[in-house]
Design an enzyme around this catalytic site. Structure first.
Site, PDB file in Angstrom:
ATOM      1  N   MET A   1     -34.531  40.890  17.160  1.00 33.98           N
ATOM      2  CA  MET A   1     -33.841  40.583  18.426  1.00 33.98           C
ATOM      3  C   MET A   1     -34.745  39.671  19.246  1.00 33.98           C
ATOM      4  O   MET A   1     -35.891  40.027  19.510  1.00 33.98           O
ATOM      5  CB  MET A   1     -33.614  41.879  19.220  1.00 33.98           C
ATOM      6  CG  MET A   1     -32.179  42.359  19.237  1.00 33.98           C
ATOM      7  SD  MET A   1     -31.911  43.534  20.553  1.00 33.98           S
ATOM      8  CE  MET A   1     -32.692  44.978  19.915  1.00 33.98           C
ATOM      9  N   HIS A   2     -34.238  38.505  19.593  1.00 32.31           N
ATOM     10  CA  HIS A   2     -35.076  37.624  20.415  1.00 32.31           C
ATOM     11  C   HIS A   2     -34.292  36.826  21.445  1.00 32.31           C
ATOM     12  O   HIS A   2     -34.872  36.151  22.277  1.00 32.31           O
ATOM     13  CB  HIS A   2     -35.875  36.661  19.524  1.00 32.31           C
ATOM     14  CG  HIS A   2     -35.024  35.581  18.910  1.00 32.31           C
ATOM     15  ND1 HIS A   2     -34.277  35.801  17.786  1.00 32.31           N
ATOM     16  CD2 HIS A   2     -34.797  34.310  19.264  1.00 32.31           C
ATOM     17  CE1 HIS A   2     -33.636  34.690  17.472  1.00 32.31           C
ATOM     18  NE2 HIS A   2     -33.925  33.765  18.362  1.00 32.31           N
ATOM     19  N   ARG A   3     -32.948  36.866  21.387  1.00 28.83           N
ATOM     20  CA  ARG A   3     -32.177  36.039  22.326  1.00 28.83           C
ATOM     21  C   ARG A   3     -32.383  36.542  23.751  1.00 28.83           C
ATOM     22  O   ARG A   3     -32.329  37.749  24.000  1.00 28.83           O
ATOM     23  CB  ARG A   3     -30.690  36.082  21.999  1.00 28.83           C
ATOM     24  CG  ARG A   3     -30.426  35.561  20.647  1.00 28.83           C
ATOM     25  CD  ARG A   3     -29.189  34.743  20.500  1.00 28.83           C
ATOM     26  NE  ARG A   3     -29.246  34.160  19.164  1.00 28.83           N
ATOM     27  CZ  ARG A   3     -29.747  32.972  18.870  1.00 28.83           C
ATOM     28  NH1 ARG A   3     -30.196  32.194  19.825  1.00 28.83           N
ATOM     29  NH2 ARG A   3     -29.795  32.553  17.636  1.00 28.83           N
TER      30      ARG A   3
END
Ligand code: UD1
Length: 368
Positions: free
Chosen positions: A211-213
């Site tokens: 998860m990086h957004r």
């Protein structure tokens, strides 16, 4: 001899460009009168996010690295444009190849076009319709000024043709990211913690989480809620969660004291190690786009924590389920994944390892 620029900047670019450079290498070795240089903008600079992946992919070291690093959207875009313009004014090239949808893609495309260098966009024509994502703006803007378009699906080609782009410049060639995946599959390597740890993680049942957004990780409390839902749901099937964490997500996590016994947070992995983990997992939970393509080809279940995707074929044909960003949706889907109950999938057309070769065939027609 004509010179091609292969532009890379951020992690997902390296896998795509590697397929093109490899196909070029093989033709150049047989006498193709073209040369290329790998131009790295330096958007990603951590070893794990950049140089390790060059090694994993046998991608030639970049001849040029602008080293722009982090910044706001405008700073990053502007700094790359200034650096690339300087390079082109000293040593112009005959074609600029950009891939994907990151800030480096758009910055170099605009600069090249304004300096009179034609632009070819690999992975052209895909759209999420979500204008809150910088990637969507990068895609639309890059396509609008490109001269040649290489698409991963026939739908993406059709979209560009419907929008009025000349069909003689739009080529459906397949997926370069999948070329690299298939080529490297035999070399997938267990990460150190799998072999070195007293209890071997590779023998355990686990899901891989990425998860990086910004929309998913900026709010530390919402991030903890999501993580909690994922870990609790996985725990019901004795499933662990391995989370190679992007630097931005680390910053948000540092504001929380979140911990769960079945959660293992690790640094970003190299390409071969990451895909080893994925290939041996029960499934993947992600907000990335490229990973949904890789899991589709590997036949690994995938849950996407987004409200939309620019890669609908991974849902319609592949293993991907788009479940939205509401934390309430997580338990049902993660429990389903951990219980091994998943849809049958197919591999999209031309995701067969031959995209790079097809691109080079067109490059010969364009440049020679
Ligand atoms: C970029 C791409 C995104 C892609 C992602 C993969 C754009 C608009 N987005 O997002 O499409 O999915 O890469 O990772 O180009 N950072 C480091 N070390 C690094 C790189 C970044 O610490 O090697 C930090 C930066 O300082 C920044 C954050 O990570 O705080 C975000 O980096 P940035 O390059 O702006 O975009 P990504 O979120 O990685």
């Amino acid at each position: 001899m004509k010179l091609i620029d292969l532009i890379v900047g951020a992690r997902p670019n390296f896998m795509k460009i590697a397929a093109v450079s490899r196909a070029l290498d093989s033709e150049i070795a047989s006498g193709l009168p073209l040369r290329y240089r790998v131009v790295h903008t330096g958007q990603h600079y951590d070893k794990a996010m950049s140089s390790q992946i060059f090694t994993d992919l046998d991608l030639p070291e970049p001849e040029i690295n602008f080293g722009v690093g982090s910044g706001t959207q405008a700073e990053q875009t502007g700094n790359i444009m200034v650096a690339y313009e300087r390079l082109l004014s000293k040593t112009p090239s005959n074609l600029c190849i950009v891939v994907g949808d990151v800030n480096s893609t758009l910055s170099c495309a605009i600069t090249a076009r304004k300096c009179g260098v034609p632009v070819a966009h690999v992975e052209a024509g895909i759209r999420s319709g979500d204008w809150s994502m910088p990637e969507e703006i990068n895609r639309v803007a890059t396509d609008s000024i490109s001269n040649y378009f290489f698409t991963t699906t026939s739908d993406a080609k059709q979209r560009l043709v419907d929008q009025g782009f000349n069909s003689n410049s739009v080529f459906f060639v397949g997926n370069t990211m999948i070329d690299t995946l298939l080529r490297c599959q035999e070399r997938f390597t267990p990460p150190e913690f799998c072999t070195g740890a007293p209890e071997s993680w590779s023998d355990k049942k686990y899901i891989v989480l990425t998860m990086h957004r910004p929309s998913n990780v900026q709010d530390a409390e919402a991030l903890s809620e999501r993580l909690d839902a994922i870990c609790l749901s996985a725990e019901k099937s004795n499933c662990h969660v391995i989370f190679p964490m992007h630097p931005r997500t680390r910053i948000a996590m540092a504001q929380t004291s979140f911990d769960r016994a079945n959660l293992k947070i690790i640094d970003p992995l190299g390409y071969l190690e990451f895909n080893f983990l994925v290939n041996n997992s029960v499934g993947v939970v992600t907000d990335s786009g490229g990973i949904t393509e890789e899991t589709t080809v590997l036949g690994i279940p995938c849950i996407t924590l987004r409200d939309n995707t620019e890669r609908p074929e991974t849902v319609e044909l592949g293993t991907n389920e788009l479940i939205g960003t509401d934390v309430k949706n997580i338990p049902f889907w993660v429990e389903k994944m951990c219980s091994g109950d998943w849809k049958k999938s197919e591999i999209p057309d031309l995701w067969d390892g031959g995209a790079g070769v097809r691109i080079v065939k067109h490059l010969k027609e364009i440049l020679l």
